[in-house]
Design a protein around this motif. Structure first.
Motif, PDB file in Angstrom:
ATOM      1  N   SER A 165       0.805  -1.224   0.000  1.00  0.00           N
ATOM      2  CA  SER A 165       0.000   0.000   0.000  1.00  0.00           C
ATOM      3  C   SER A 165       0.838   1.274   0.000  1.00  0.00           C
ATOM      4  CB  SER A 165      -0.934   0.010   1.223  1.00  0.00           C
ATOM      5  OG  SER A 165      -1.826  -1.083   1.183  1.00  0.00           O
ATOM      6  N   ALA A 166       2.157   1.152  -0.128  1.00  0.00           N
ATOM      7  CA  ALA A 166       3.006   2.348  -0.135  1.00  0.00           C
ATOM      8  C   ALA A 166       2.736   3.191  -1.378  1.00  0.00           C
ATOM      9  CB  ALA A 166       4.476   1.943  -0.081  1.00  0.00           C
ATOM     10  N   TYR A 167       2.888   4.494  -1.222  1.00  0.00           N
ATOM     11  CA  TYR A 167       2.715   5.485  -2.294  1.00  0.00           C
ATOM     12  C   TYR A 167       1.283   5.536  -2.825  1.00  0.00           C
ATOM     13  CZ  TYR A 167       7.797   5.284  -2.243  1.00  0.00           C
ATOM     14  OH  TYR A 167       9.113   5.298  -1.848  1.00  0.00           O
ATOM     15  N   GLY A 171      -1.812   5.044   4.993  1.00  0.00           N
ATOM     16  CA  GLY A 171      -0.789   4.615   5.931  1.00  0.00           C
ATOM     17  C   GLY A 171      -0.738   5.518   7.152  1.00  0.00           C
ATOM     18  N   TYR A 172       0.117   5.140   8.078  1.00  0.00           N
ATOM     19  CA  TYR A 172       0.252   5.831   9.371  1.00  0.00           C
ATOM     20  C   TYR A 172       1.474   6.734   9.348  1.00  0.00           C
ATOM     21  CZ  TYR A 172       1.605   6.268  14.318  1.00  0.00           C
ATOM     22  OH  TYR A 172       2.000   6.735  15.541  1.00  0.00           O
ATOM     23  N   SER A 173       1.351   7.919   9.946  1.00  0.00           N
ATOM     24  CA  SER A 173       2.521   8.778  10.155  1.00  0.00           C
ATOM     25  C   SER A 173       2.311   9.622  11.395  1.00  0.00           C
ATOM     26  CB  SER A 173       2.788   9.670   8.933  1.00  0.00           C
ATOM     27  OG  SER A 173       1.701  10.547   8.699  1.00  0.00           O
ATOM     28  N   GLN A 174       3.415  10.018  12.021  1.00  0.00           N
ATOM     29  CA  GLN A 174       3.359  10.759  13.282  1.00  0.00           C
ATOM     30  C   GLN A 174       4.558  11.683  13.389  1.00  0.00           C
ATOM     31  OE1 GLN A 174       3.172   8.209  16.758  1.00  0.00           O
ATOM     32  NE2 GLN A 174       4.056   9.778  18.076  1.00  0.00           N
ATOM     33  N   ILE A 207       8.488   0.259   7.573  1.00  0.00           N
ATOM     34  CA  ILE A 207       8.668   1.379   8.496  1.00  0.00           C
ATOM     35  C   ILE A 207       9.666   2.361   7.878  1.00  0.00           C
ATOM     36  CG2 ILE A 207       9.266   2.063  10.846  1.00  0.00           C
ATOM     37  CD1 ILE A 207       6.896   0.157  10.703  1.00  0.00           C
ATOM     38  N   TYR A 208       9.352   3.657   7.963  1.00  0.00           N
ATOM     39  CA  TYR A 208      10.198   4.706   7.397  1.00  0.00           C
ATOM     40  C   TYR A 208      10.385   5.822   8.424  1.00  0.00           C
ATOM     41  CZ  TYR A 208       8.166   2.725   3.073  1.00  0.00           C
ATOM     42  OH  TYR A 208       7.716   1.897   2.076  1.00  0.00           O
ATOM     43  N   VAL A 209      11.447   6.595   8.235  1.00  0.00           N
ATOM     44  CA  VAL A 209      11.613   7.872   8.931  1.00  0.00           C
ATOM     45  C   VAL A 209      11.855   8.934   7.870  1.00  0.00           C
ATOM     46  CG1 VAL A 209      12.909   9.197  10.635  1.00  0.00           C
ATOM     47  CG2 VAL A 209      12.585   6.727  10.962  1.00  0.00           C
ATOM     48  N   TYR A 210      11.171  10.073   8.005  1.00  0.00           N
ATOM     49  CA  TYR A 210      11.378  11.222   7.118  1.00  0.00           C
ATOM     50  C   TYR A 210      12.027  12.346   7.916  1.00  0.00           C
ATOM     51  CZ  TYR A 210       7.325   8.889   4.888  1.00  0.00           C
ATOM     52  OH  TYR A 210       6.454   7.969   4.352  1.00  0.00           O
ATOM     53  N   ALA A 211      13.102  12.910   7.406  1.00  0.00           N
ATOM     54  CA  ALA A 211      13.692  14.131   7.975  1.00  0.00           C
ATOM     55  C   ALA A 211      13.201  15.310   7.146  1.00  0.00           C
ATOM     56  CB  ALA A 211      15.215  14.058   7.940  1.00  0.00           C
ATOM     57  N   THR A 223       1.393  11.652  -2.790  1.00  0.00           N
ATOM     58  CA  THR A 223       1.816  10.476  -3.556  1.00  0.00           C
ATOM     59  C   THR A 223       3.316  10.455  -3.835  1.00  0.00           C
ATOM     60  OG1 THR A 223       1.297  11.628  -5.628  1.00  0.00           O
ATOM     61  CG2 THR A 223      -0.430  10.230  -4.670  1.00  0.00           C
ATOM     62  N   LEU A 224       4.051  11.415  -3.288  1.00  0.00           N
ATOM     63  CA  LEU A 224       5.507  11.430  -3.458  1.00  0.00           C
ATOM     64  C   LEU A 224       6.218  10.665  -2.351  1.00  0.00           C
ATOM     65  CD1 LEU A 224       6.202  15.118  -4.589  1.00  0.00           C
ATOM     66  CD2 LEU A 224       5.920  13.068  -6.002  1.00  0.00           C
ATOM     67  N   LEU A 225       5.547  10.479  -1.224  1.00  0.00           N
ATOM     68  CA  LEU A 225       6.106   9.755  -0.090  1.00  0.00           C
ATOM     69  C   LEU A 225       5.385   8.422   0.070  1.00  0.00           C
ATOM     70  CD1 LEU A 225       6.392  12.645   2.537  1.00  0.00           C
ATOM     71  CD2 LEU A 225       8.259  11.608   1.222  1.00  0.00           C
ATOM     72  N   PRO A 226       6.013   7.460   0.740  1.00  0.00           N
ATOM     73  CA  PRO A 226       5.337   6.169   0.953  1.00  0.00           C
ATOM     74  C   PRO A 226       4.020   6.302   1.703  1.00  0.00           C
ATOM     75  CG  PRO A 226       7.688   5.977   1.416  1.00  0.00           C
ATOM     76  CD  PRO A 226       7.417   7.438   1.205  1.00  0.00           C
ATOM     77  N   THR A 227       3.928   7.294   2.615  1.00  0.00           N
ATOM     78  CA  THR A 227       2.683   7.573   3.335  1.00  0.00           C
ATOM     79  C   THR A 227       2.453   9.082   3.328  1.00  0.00           C
ATOM     80  OG1 THR A 227       3.676   7.982   5.510  1.00  0.00           O
ATOM     81  CG2 THR A 227       3.244   5.681   4.921  1.00  0.00           C
ATOM     82  N   PRO A 228       1.241   9.538   3.603  1.00  0.00           N
ATOM     83  CA  PRO A 228       1.028  10.978   3.757  1.00  0.00           C
ATOM     84  C   PRO A 228       1.746  11.501   4.997  1.00  0.00           C
ATOM     85  CG  PRO A 228      -1.069   9.792   3.478  1.00  0.00           C
ATOM     86  CD  PRO A 228      -0.006   8.763   3.743  1.00  0.00           C
TER      87      PRO A 228
END
Length: 262
Positions: A165-167, A171-174, A207-211, A223-228
């Motif tokens: 389901s990526a992109y 999905g989950y983000s925090q 699982i990802y981390v965005y800086a 749609t540019l990141l794996p999750t919103p």
């Protein structure tokens, strides 16, 4: 003769007053100069730069409104490359991801003869996930994630999504609320998206981390990141004739965990 001269002078004076009044009032009957945009800002800008090490691609995306109307003839240039119009935005993609350097990056924004501005972005350095535990998550297990810090990062986002389901804009983000480089993820990241924190959704998760540096534009990044991204923050552009947001984001490569049914 003197009376006639007086009459002519009065008539001329009256005409001058009428002309002056017309100039002040204007054709629409309003007094004084009018602001056609009725706002402190003529333009609203949204722009993002992304380095995604999962796809090994760098992206630029931007949109521009003038007086609340989308500008369809704008020009955006990053590093000598011109973004291409696509629906309601302008985009550009290039590989590998490191084609877009870390540190300062400028985006030129033009709207014909009305606007010619240069907006400065700061691209964070590369980062990576260093540990994740457990890699097999049972019910109520807290998933601990650690990562390396990224130069110039103003903050981090932790994200999780099922591998198929990526992109897809789900999905989950925090937000990680401090400059800490570790966090625990609870069960809310691993539930069915159609339910509000309800039924667990077992399977393989990435699982990802965005800086990030700046304010992420949730619409441009959908749609540019794996999750919103989690939600939309306040503007970080407040120029005399422009408001809006700008942001640079770098992703880690994904780490994998399995969420068990019971």
């Amino acid at each position: 003769m003197r009376l006639r001269n007086t009459y002519v002078c009065l008539l001329a004076l009256g005409l001058l007053v009428a002309v002056a009044t017309a100039l002040i009032v204007g054709c629409d009957g309003s007094s004084g100069p009018t602001d056609p945009f009725n706002d402190d800002y003529e333009y609203c800008f949204g722009g993002v730069l992304v380095k995604d090490y999962n796809r090994n691609v760098a992206y630029a995306a931007a949109r521009l409104e003038r007086n609340d109307t989308l500008v369809t003839g704008a020009v955006f240039v990053v590093g000598g490359d011109t973004l291409v119009a696509s629906a309601d935005r302008y985009t550009f993609a290039v590989g590998p991801a490191d084609s877009l350097p870390a540190g300062p990056v400028d985006m030129v924004v033009k709207d014909a003869s009305r606007l010619n501005d240069t907006l400065g972005f700061t691209m964070p350095g590369q980062l990576s996930i260093t540990s994740i535990a457990p890699t097999e998550k049972g019910p109520a297990d807290l998933v601990s994630v650690s990562w390396t810090g990224a130069a110039d990062a103003e903050g981090y986002i932790i994200a999780a999504v099922k591998k198929d389901s990526a992109y897809m804009g789900i999905g989950y983000s925090q937000w990680v609320t401090s400059q800490a480089t570790y966090i625990g993820i609870n069960d809310s990241a691993f539930t069915k998206t159609s339910l509000q924190g309800g039924e667990p959704d077992p399977g393989i998760y990435y699982i990802y981390v965005y800086a990030y540096h700046g304010v992420p534009d949730s619409t441009l990044l959908a749609t540019l990141l794996p999750t919103p991204v989690p939600d939309q923050l306040d503007d970080n552009i407040a120029e005399q004739n422009m408001s809006g947001t700008k942001c640079s984001i770098v992703t880690t490569g994904f780490a994998t965990i399995e969420v068990l049914a019971n």
